[in-house]
Structure formats: structure tokens, C-alpha cells
Scaffold this active site. Structure first.
Site, PDB file in Angstrom:
ATOM      1  N   HIS A 184     -61.106 -34.164  55.679  1.00  0.00           N
ATOM      2  CA  HIS A 184     -61.038 -34.180  57.146  1.00  0.00           C
ATOM      3  C   HIS A 184     -60.605 -32.801  57.632  1.00  0.00           C
ATOM      4  O   HIS A 184     -59.563 -32.282  57.233  1.00  0.00           O
ATOM      5  CB  HIS A 184     -60.073 -35.260  57.631  1.00  0.00           C
ATOM      6  CG  HIS A 184     -60.591 -36.641  57.368  1.00  0.00           C
ATOM      7  ND1 HIS A 184     -59.800 -37.664  56.920  1.00  0.00           N
ATOM      8  CD2 HIS A 184     -61.845 -37.147  57.477  1.00  0.00           C
ATOM      9  CE1 HIS A 184     -60.550 -38.758  56.776  1.00  0.00           C
ATOM     10  NE2 HIS A 184     -61.790 -38.471  57.094  1.00  0.00           N
ATOM     11  N   GLU A 187     -56.964 -31.536  59.023  1.00  0.00           N
ATOM     12  CA  GLU A 187     -55.763 -31.788  58.226  1.00  0.00           C
ATOM     13  C   GLU A 187     -55.444 -30.552  57.377  1.00  0.00           C
ATOM     14  O   GLU A 187     -55.550 -30.563  56.160  1.00  0.00           O
ATOM     15  CB  GLU A 187     -55.981 -33.064  57.393  1.00  0.00           C
ATOM     16  CG  GLU A 187     -56.214 -34.273  58.295  1.00  0.00           C
ATOM     17  CD  GLU A 187     -56.748 -35.526  57.584  1.00  0.00           C
ATOM     18  OE1 GLU A 187     -56.861 -35.531  56.351  1.00  0.00           O
ATOM     19  OE2 GLU A 187     -57.051 -36.514  58.299  1.00  0.00           O
ATOM     20  N   ARG A 242     -62.565 -33.552  63.167  1.00  0.00           N
ATOM     21  CA  ARG A 242     -62.264 -34.306  61.958  1.00  0.00           C
ATOM     22  C   ARG A 242     -63.444 -34.354  60.970  1.00  0.00           C
ATOM     23  O   ARG A 242     -63.273 -34.301  59.765  1.00  0.00           O
ATOM     24  CB  ARG A 242     -61.911 -35.742  62.377  1.00  0.00           C
ATOM     25  CG  ARG A 242     -61.817 -36.770  61.257  1.00  0.00           C
ATOM     26  CD  ARG A 242     -61.465 -38.133  61.858  1.00  0.00           C
ATOM     27  NE  ARG A 242     -61.635 -39.241  60.928  1.00  0.00           N
ATOM     28  CZ  ARG A 242     -60.675 -39.712  60.137  1.00  0.00           C
ATOM     29  NH1 ARG A 242     -59.485 -39.146  60.154  1.00  0.00           N
ATOM     30  NH2 ARG A 242     -60.899 -40.720  59.338  1.00  0.00           N
ATOM     31  N   HIS A 312     -54.738 -35.801  52.125  1.00  0.00           N
ATOM     32  CA  HIS A 312     -54.940 -35.884  53.569  1.00  0.00           C
ATOM     33  C   HIS A 312     -53.628 -35.587  54.307  1.00  0.00           C
ATOM     34  O   HIS A 312     -52.594 -35.396  53.696  1.00  0.00           O
ATOM     35  CB  HIS A 312     -55.329 -37.320  53.951  1.00  0.00           C
ATOM     36  CG  HIS A 312     -56.666 -37.767  53.473  1.00  0.00           C
ATOM     37  ND1 HIS A 312     -57.665 -38.151  54.304  1.00  0.00           N
ATOM     38  CD2 HIS A 312     -57.176 -37.905  52.213  1.00  0.00           C
ATOM     39  CE1 HIS A 312     -58.737 -38.509  53.626  1.00  0.00           C
ATOM     40  NE2 HIS A 312     -58.466 -38.379  52.345  1.00  0.00           N
ATOM     41  N   GLU A 386     -51.288 -39.025  51.934  1.00  0.00           N
ATOM     42  CA  GLU A 386     -51.194 -38.531  53.318  1.00  0.00           C
ATOM     43  C   GLU A 386     -49.919 -37.711  53.426  1.00  0.00           C
ATOM     44  O   GLU A 386     -48.826 -38.263  53.376  1.00  0.00           O
ATOM     45  CB  GLU A 386     -51.121 -39.709  54.301  1.00  0.00           C
ATOM     46  CG  GLU A 386     -52.323 -40.633  54.290  1.00  0.00           C
ATOM     47  CD  GLU A 386     -53.441 -40.188  55.227  1.00  0.00           C
ATOM     48  OE1 GLU A 386     -53.262 -39.158  55.922  1.00  0.00           O
ATOM     49  OE2 GLU A 386     -54.484 -40.854  55.241  1.00  0.00           O
TER      50      GLU A 386
END
Ligand SMILES: *[C@@H]1O[C@H](CO)[C@@H](O)[C@H](O)[C@H]1NC(C)=O
Ligand SMILES: *[C@@H]1O[C@H](CO)[C@@H](O)[C@H](O)[C@H]1NC(C)=O
Ligand SMILES: *[C@@H]1O[C@H](CO)[C@@H](O)[C@H](O)[C@H]1NC(C)=O
Ligand SMILES: *[C@@H]1O[C@H](CO)[C@@H](O)[C@H](O)[C@H]1NC(C)=O
Length: 452
Positions: A184, A187, A242, A312, A386
Site C-alpha cells: 500500500h 504506508e 493507497r 503494512h 501493521e
């Protein structure tokens, strides 16, 4: 040029079309809202869909739930009507970011020029793609005994997707671990971590006994930026983009959410068939050159692949299969035990709290993710990580947090890698310990013999 079309919507707000070269987000705010009951949820969902607001958490209006946190970006020109609408629904909110443009600044202006030397490379800054390409070249030139550069394929805009293979010569059979960052575009901390990871391995592979042990058995594959076209677009045009940059519907919309494009319950959950959506799953499974490239390579190495890590941000989670179902895979207990251990090692560095769980149970249901596709390919340890933060700076994590984030993530990731190494190859450190015992025993026997 980028065109935003604001739908007048049911709220009866008329917002003009905006035509801009570089989106500057001046006056845009990020709000946090916690709906307290069903009416709140409905109102919020309605507002987000009719105004096509950029929802950050969760990613689509359907996933908004009672008493769960919502983060949403409101363009400056929609602030007034949005706030009035919320008042109307008696929704209270908190302003998390007062002016996004101030937070984002101009990263291009701040950055120091990349020099022709690896020792000058600043890992505590975000780097545009041209720097990362040079970094890949320098890394492989200066550490050719350990790091080699390969091409996974080409992006939609025909840029090479370079990945690094970190490998030590070995006579025995080896396994592989894959890590990708930046699927993405916005990020940014993810590509920064992939680079940090390679640096750490290269710098410490001789002095750190754990890294030494791992490299004896395992080849590491690192793709520093998966969605290169999107990443570049975040530097040139739209910081909060994104998706990838493929063209759809005759150029009326762009980009696919590459992490919804894998062939695993494709486009059935937490995805959209509408190409204007941030969660657009593409025209068909694996329709995108970037996902095709990953899939082809995973198919090639699947017999040796024992762990898959996709990096991410944000939210601070270590997630396991599945995203496409709340059911748990057979080896869930083991994968979650490893993830918990990783989270606790991570926390020891700077106190950062991560939560662990299955993607669908902890976050929301989503089909077509790489993590699930690889898991179903037979790779037991497939994780989505994440990174920071959990809601202050979101995708705009300040550069002074790059180092602590990378340090703690390194601790977490190495915990996972060591676990899979020991599982498949045994803990060779303890084998050494075993031979030491035998040696002690033998010398004791010998001493006894000599003394009698
Ligand atoms: C795209 O353009 C072609 C030719 O102009 C047209 O036939 C087609 O209907 C268009 N498709 C969409 C989705 O607008
Ligand atoms: C896609 O979404 C946009 C924005 O919500 C909407 O205007 C458009 O009609 C949708 N397209 C289709 C094909 O549903
Ligand atoms: C996983 O662990 C839980 C709690 O320890 C246990 O109840 C469950 O049976 C385990 N599941 C499997 C498949 O081992
Ligand atoms: C951030 O994490 C802490 C600890 O896990 C939690 O209490 C807090 O609510 C989180 N903040 C947000 C904005 O989610």
C-alpha cells in the site's frame, strides 16, 4: 492530473469539483469518531459513502461498528457540512489532526540528496523511489558475497520490481523466508523497515549468533517496495494514495488495492468491484502485473518457503490467517503463540503495544489478501504486520519514529524467523550446548580413569 468528484449526496451538500496537480491537504482534518449506538453507525456510514470520504479505520463504511474507533480524513471544503451532519446525528468527534498539510510538510524539500555511498545512507529518513533503487544497487555491489539483486517483474508503469536475496553458501538443504513492504503506497514506514532489516542483517551477520544461525539454514528474500508506481505517486502527487496505478474504465479511475487482488475468495469480502474505491479488487483475480509477479515467484519457491511476512501500517497488529473468514486455520494456536512472543519481544524495546490475532477477527473480513493466498499455498507461518502508530499520526508517521519503529519491529520479526528456523532445523545453539555436555562428561570420565 487528478480529479476528485464530490458527490452531492443525500445530505444535500454541493461541493465543487477540484482539479489539482499536487494534492496539498491544506486544512484537511482527521477525525476520530466512536459511534455509540446503531443510529450513529447508520449516520456515519451514510455520510462516508455519500461523500466518498477517505476512511482510514476501518477502510469501508460497512465495517463501522458500535463502539469501535473510526478514523476518517475530511477535506477542508467538506468540514463544515460534515460537522453539521454529525451534530444533526448527535455524533461527537475528536480532531486527531488539525491540518494535514502541516503534518505532511514537504518531504521532497527536507530530504538530503542520496550520495554514492552506502555508509551515508540515512535509514532514519523516508526515501523516494530513486534513492531506494540506488540503495539496492549499492547494497548488492558492496555486499555481493551475501546480497544479490533480482527482478521479480515489471509494474504496470513498467518499472522493475527488484528484490534482494540474502544468502550464505551452504552444502545442506535450505529453506526460505519472504518479506515484502509497501504493497500500500501511503504506508511509508513499511519500505523504511525493509531497508532497515537488510541493513541490520548485513551489518550483524557475523557478530550476532542468532542471525548467524538463521543464515546457515535460511535464505531471506526482501522486496523493499511492492507497489512502486503507487509509492512514487505518493511522492509526486497524492501523499495518501493507497492503490497501484493501473488505468480502468477508460481512465476514469486508477489503481487496484493489490492486497485484495490475490486469488483467494477474490472480491467476496471487504473489497469493492467499483474502481473508484480504495478497496477495488481489480478486474479479475491476479489481474495486476505486481500481484502476478509475486504469485509467480511464490509458486516457484513454495516447496522451500516456510514463512511469509508482509509489512503494512498502521494499527500495531500481528495478524495471521484468515482474512477471508472468521474460522481459524488448523495451526492457529501455534502461529498465534509465535506472534505473541514476537509482540512481547517487540514491546521490550520501546514499550509499544501490539495486538495479535487473526486478520478477520481482529481487524475486519477481507478476501484476496497475499497473507491468505500464501497460507493456502501451504506456508504455515504467514503474517501481516501493521506497524506504528495506533492513531496519532496514522500514515504520516514522523521521521523521528522511524528508528524506534524499526528497532522494535526487528526484534519482533527476528523472533518469528528464529522460531521457524528452530522448528525446521532444530536449535543449533542448543546442539552446541549438548556437545559441550558430552565433552564435560567425557573429560570427567577421562579424569576418573586417569585418577584410578
Ligand atoms: C471506453 O471507451 C470505448 C471507446 O471509446 C467505449 O466503447 C467504451 O464503452 C468505454 N468504456 C467505458 C467503461 O466507459
Ligand atoms: C462507483 O462509486 C462511485 C462513487 O460512490 C459512484 O458514483 C459510481 O456510480 C459507482 N460506479 C458503479 C459502476 O457502481
Ligand atoms: C488451541 O488452544 C485452545 C486454548 O489453549 C484450545 O482450547 C484449543 O483446543 C486449541 N486448538 C487446537 C486446534 O489445538
Ligand atoms: C493505542 O493503544 C493503546 C494501548 O493498546 C490503547 O489503549 C489506545 O486506545 C490506542 N489508541 C487508539 C487511538 O486506538
Amino acid at each position: 492530473m487528478y480529479l476528485i468528484l464530490w458527490n452531492a449526496g443525500v445530505l444535500g451538500i454541493l461541493i465543487p469539483q477540484v482539479l489539482a496537480m499536487k494534492i496539498n491537504y491544506d486544512g484537511d482534518q482527521v477525525l476520530q469518531i466512536i459511534p455509540q449506538h446503531k443510529d450513529h453507525v447508520v449516520c456515519l456510514q451514510h455520510m462516508c459513502s455519500s461523500l466518498q470520504l477517505d476512511l482510514w479505520k476501518p477502510l469501508q463504511p460497512e465495517d463501522i461498528n458500535v463502539r469501535s474507533v473510526v478514523h476518517v480524513r475530511i477535506p477542508s471544503m467538506a468540514l463544515q457540512p460534515v460537522k453539521e451532519a454529525m451534530l444533526h446525528c448527535s455524533l461527537s468527534f475528536k480532531v486527531l489532526v488539525d491540518n494535514l498539510a502541516h503534518l505532511i510538510g514537504d518531504p521532497e524539500a527536507k530530504r538530503s540528496r542520496m550520495r554514492r555511498s552506502l555508509s551515508d545512507y540515512d535509514y532514519t529518513k523516508y526515501h523516494p523511489m530513486e534513492d531506494i533503487y540506488s540503495w539496492i544497487n549499492l547494497m548488492t555491489e558492496q555486499h555481493s558475497d551475501l546480497v544479490t539483486q533480482h527482478n521479480l517483474g515489471l509494474t504496470y508503469e513498467t518499472r522493475p520490481m527488484h528484490y534482494l536475496k540474502i544468502s550464505k553458501p551452504s552444502s545442506g538443504p535450505k529453506k526460505s523466508i519472504w518479506m515484502d513492504c509497501g504493497i500500500h503506497a501511503r504506508e511509508w514506514i513499511a519500505p523504511a523497515f525493509c531497508q532497515w532489516f537488510v541493513k541490520e542483517i548485513v551489518q550483524n551477520h557475523e557478530k550476532d549468533s542468532r542471525i548467524k544461525k538463521i543464515l546457515k539454514n535460511i535464505d531471506l528474500y526482501v522486496l523493499p517496495v511492492l507497489n512502486i508506481d503507487g509509492y512514487i505517486y505518493t511522492w509526486t502527487t497524492e501523499r495518501l494514495w493507497r492503490k497501484s496505478r493501473s488505468k480502468h474504465e477508460n481512465g476514469t479511475c486508477y489503481g487496484v488495492d493489490l492486497n485484495r487482488n490475490f486469488n483467494v475468495k477474490w472480491c467476496s469480502l471487504g473489497s469493492s468491484t467499483n474502481c473508484t474505491s480504495n478497496l477495488y479488487c481489480g478486474e479479475s483475480p491476479v489481474s495486476e502485473p505486481e500481484t502476478k509477479a509475486v504469485v509467480n515467484f511464490m509458486e516457484t519457491i513454495k516447496s522451500e518457503l516456510i514463512c511469509f511476512l508482509t509489512i503494512h501500517s498502521y494499527s500495531q497488529y500481528i495478524l495471521t490467517a484468515y482474512g477471508y473468514s472468521k474460522d481459524l486455520p488448523k495451526n492457529f494456536n501455534e502461529t498465534i503463540t509465535v506472534a505473541s512472543k514476537a509482540a512481547s519481544e517487540l514491546k521490550k524495546k520501546h514499550g509499544t503495544v501490539y495486538r495479535v490475532g487473526s486478520f478477520a477477527n481482529l481487524l475486519y473480513e477481507a478476501s484476496g489478501t497475499s497473507q491468505d493466498w500464501v497460507h493456502d499455498l501451504g506456508v504455515q507461518f504467514s503474517y501481516t504486520i501493521e506497524l506504528r502508530d495506533n492513531g496519532t499520526y496514522h500514515f504520516i508517521l514522523p521521521e523521528d519514529q522511524i528508528q524506534p519503529t524499526c528497532e522494535e519491529t526487528m526484534a519482533g520479526v527476528l523472533t518469528i524467523i528464529e522460531y521457524v528456523n528452530d522448528k525446521y532445523f532444530g536449535n543449533q545453539a542448543s546442539t552446541k550446548c549438548g556437545s559441550l555436555h558430552i565433552y564435560t562428561f567425557l573429560s570427567a570420565v577421562l579424569t576418573t580413569v586417569l585418577l584410578t
